[in-house]
Design a protein around this motif. Structure first.
Motif, PDB file in Angstrom:
ATOM      1  N   ILE A 109      53.883  43.670  21.219  1.00  0.00           N
ATOM      2  CA  ILE A 109      53.612  43.397  22.571  1.00  0.00           C
ATOM      3  C   ILE A 109      52.832  42.229  22.555  1.00  0.00           C
ATOM      4  O   ILE A 109      52.890  41.478  23.667  1.00  0.00           O
ATOM      5  CB  ILE A 109      52.653  44.839  23.087  1.00  0.00           C
ATOM      6  CG1 ILE A 109      53.682  45.839  23.239  1.00  0.00           C
ATOM      7  CG2 ILE A 109      51.963  44.379  24.493  1.00  0.00           C
ATOM      8  CD1 ILE A 109      52.959  47.233  23.403  1.00  0.00           C
ATOM      9  N   LEU A 110      51.823  42.060  21.526  1.00  0.00           N
ATOM     10  CA  LEU A 110      50.900  40.860  21.865  1.00  0.00           C
ATOM     11  C   LEU A 110      51.561  39.627  21.152  1.00  0.00           C
ATOM     12  O   LEU A 110      50.830  38.355  20.903  1.00  0.00           O
ATOM     13  CB  LEU A 110      49.582  41.249  21.143  1.00  0.00           C
ATOM     14  CG  LEU A 110      48.809  42.361  21.857  1.00  0.00           C
ATOM     15  CD1 LEU A 110      47.767  42.607  21.080  1.00  0.00           C
ATOM     16  CD2 LEU A 110      48.580  41.916  23.244  1.00  0.00           C
ATOM     17  N   ALA A 111      52.880  39.607  20.718  1.00  0.00           N
ATOM     18  CA  ALA A 111      53.589  38.479  20.009  1.00  0.00           C
ATOM     19  C   ALA A 111      53.229  37.139  20.716  1.00  0.00           C
ATOM     20  O   ALA A 111      52.934  36.043  19.630  1.00  0.00           O
ATOM     21  CB  ALA A 111      54.834  38.986  19.711  1.00  0.00           C
ATOM     22  N   ASN A 112      53.495  37.120  21.966  1.00  0.00           N
ATOM     23  CA  ASN A 112      53.398  35.895  22.637  1.00  0.00           C
ATOM     24  C   ASN A 112      51.781  35.161  22.699  1.00  0.00           C
ATOM     25  O   ASN A 112      51.550  34.211  22.967  1.00  0.00           O
ATOM     26  CB  ASN A 112      53.932  35.640  23.815  1.00  0.00           C
ATOM     27  CG  ASN A 112      53.653  36.467  24.682  1.00  0.00           C
ATOM     28  OD1 ASN A 112      52.508  37.723  24.523  1.00  0.00           O
ATOM     29  ND2 ASN A 112      54.054  36.674  26.084  1.00  0.00           N
ATOM     30  N   ARG A 113      51.060  36.218  22.270  1.00  0.00           N
ATOM     31  CA  ARG A 113      49.586  35.677  22.637  1.00  0.00           C
ATOM     32  C   ARG A 113      48.791  35.364  21.300  1.00  0.00           C
ATOM     33  O   ARG A 113      47.903  35.011  21.164  1.00  0.00           O
ATOM     34  CB  ARG A 113      48.526  36.775  23.273  1.00  0.00           C
ATOM     35  CG  ARG A 113      49.389  37.083  24.657  1.00  0.00           C
ATOM     36  CD  ARG A 113      48.421  38.274  25.373  1.00  0.00           C
ATOM     37  NE  ARG A 113      48.811  38.326  26.603  1.00  0.00           N
ATOM     38  CZ  ARG A 113      49.612  39.125  27.210  1.00  0.00           C
ATOM     39  NH1 ARG A 113      50.465  39.636  26.337  1.00  0.00           N
ATOM     40  NH2 ARG A 113      50.007  39.128  28.285  1.00  0.00           N
ATOM     41  N   LEU A 114      49.485  35.801  20.080  1.00  0.00           N
ATOM     42  CA  LEU A 114      48.773  35.734  18.801  1.00  0.00           C
ATOM     43  C   LEU A 114      49.164  34.294  18.174  1.00  0.00           C
ATOM     44  O   LEU A 114      50.332  33.723  18.489  1.00  0.00           O
ATOM     45  CB  LEU A 114      49.404  36.506  17.713  1.00  0.00           C
ATOM     46  CG  LEU A 114      49.029  38.221  18.133  1.00  0.00           C
ATOM     47  CD1 LEU A 114      49.802  39.131  17.127  1.00  0.00           C
ATOM     48  CD2 LEU A 114      47.593  38.400  18.147  1.00  0.00           C
ATOM     49  N   GLN A 115      48.219  33.824  17.589  1.00  0.00           N
ATOM     50  CA  GLN A 115      48.319  32.301  17.002  1.00  0.00           C
ATOM     51  C   GLN A 115      48.725  32.313  15.635  1.00  0.00           C
ATOM     52  O   GLN A 115      48.881  31.296  15.026  1.00  0.00           O
ATOM     53  CB  GLN A 115      47.234  31.542  17.342  1.00  0.00           C
ATOM     54  CG  GLN A 115      46.879  31.351  18.704  1.00  0.00           C
ATOM     55  CD  GLN A 115      47.835  30.407  19.590  1.00  0.00           C
ATOM     56  OE1 GLN A 115      48.483  29.646  19.328  1.00  0.00           O
ATOM     57  NE2 GLN A 115      48.073  30.997  20.515  1.00  0.00           N
ATOM     58  N   ILE A 116      48.904  33.475  15.195  1.00  0.00           N
ATOM     59  CA  ILE A 116      49.176  33.583  13.695  1.00  0.00           C
ATOM     60  C   ILE A 116      50.623  34.198  13.596  1.00  0.00           C
ATOM     61  O   ILE A 116      51.020  34.834  14.730  1.00  0.00           O
ATOM     62  CB  ILE A 116      48.346  34.583  12.884  1.00  0.00           C
ATOM     63  CG1 ILE A 116      48.057  35.935  13.498  1.00  0.00           C
ATOM     64  CG2 ILE A 116      46.883  33.843  12.896  1.00  0.00           C
ATOM     65  CD1 ILE A 116      47.429  36.895  12.863  1.00  0.00           C
TER      66      ILE A 116
END
Length: 139
Positions: A109-116
């Motif tokens: 779900i948070l894939a597009n917000r994570l920088q790693i």
């Protein structure tokens, strides 16, 4: 052996069930995994993510299919591990696998917000599952 069945399912959902002698269920899980992987473009996203192209990996992934995968993956591992031992306690042994599936879903779900790399976070779902296999090995 329970851990071998679980490790087979970690490698590919369905292999642990085939190892346990549940051939039809294993083949069904293999087919579901294959179609989810193809339609979700999960392997392409993994390849791009590991090569440092995080944004392209997020763009190529089809999240309608990818969001199904972590829960399915965790269930396949638990199913192979649980059914490898007759008369195991179903209620307690599922908890670490549910936690692992939840971590995988949150990372998707948070894939597009994570920088790693998202896959790195998604692979964290295996840690609670392995801990559960160790903790509940006698049940």
């Amino acid at each position: 052996m329970r851990n071998i069945a679980a490790l087979f399912s970690i490698l590919m959902p369905g292999f642990g069930q085939i190892y346990n002698g549940q051939f039809i269920k294993g083949v069904f899980f293999l087919i579901v995994e294959h179609f989810d992987n193809v339609f979700g473009k999960i392997n392409k996203a993994i390849h791009l993510d590991f090569n440092g192209l995080h944004q392209q990996a997020v763009e190529v992934a089809n999240f309608e299919y990818m969001l199904f995968y972590p829960g399915f993956y965790a269930y396949c591992i638990w199913d192979a591990w649980y059914y490898a031992k007759p008369n195991a306690d179903k209620t307690k042994t599922a908890i670490p696998f549910v936690i692992g599936g939840f971590l995988g879903e949150i990372s998707a779900i948070l894939a597009n917000r994570l920088q790693i790399p998202t896959l790195t976070v998604g692979m964290l779902m295996i840690i609670p599952m392995i801990c559960g296999m160790i903790i509940f090995r006698k049940q």
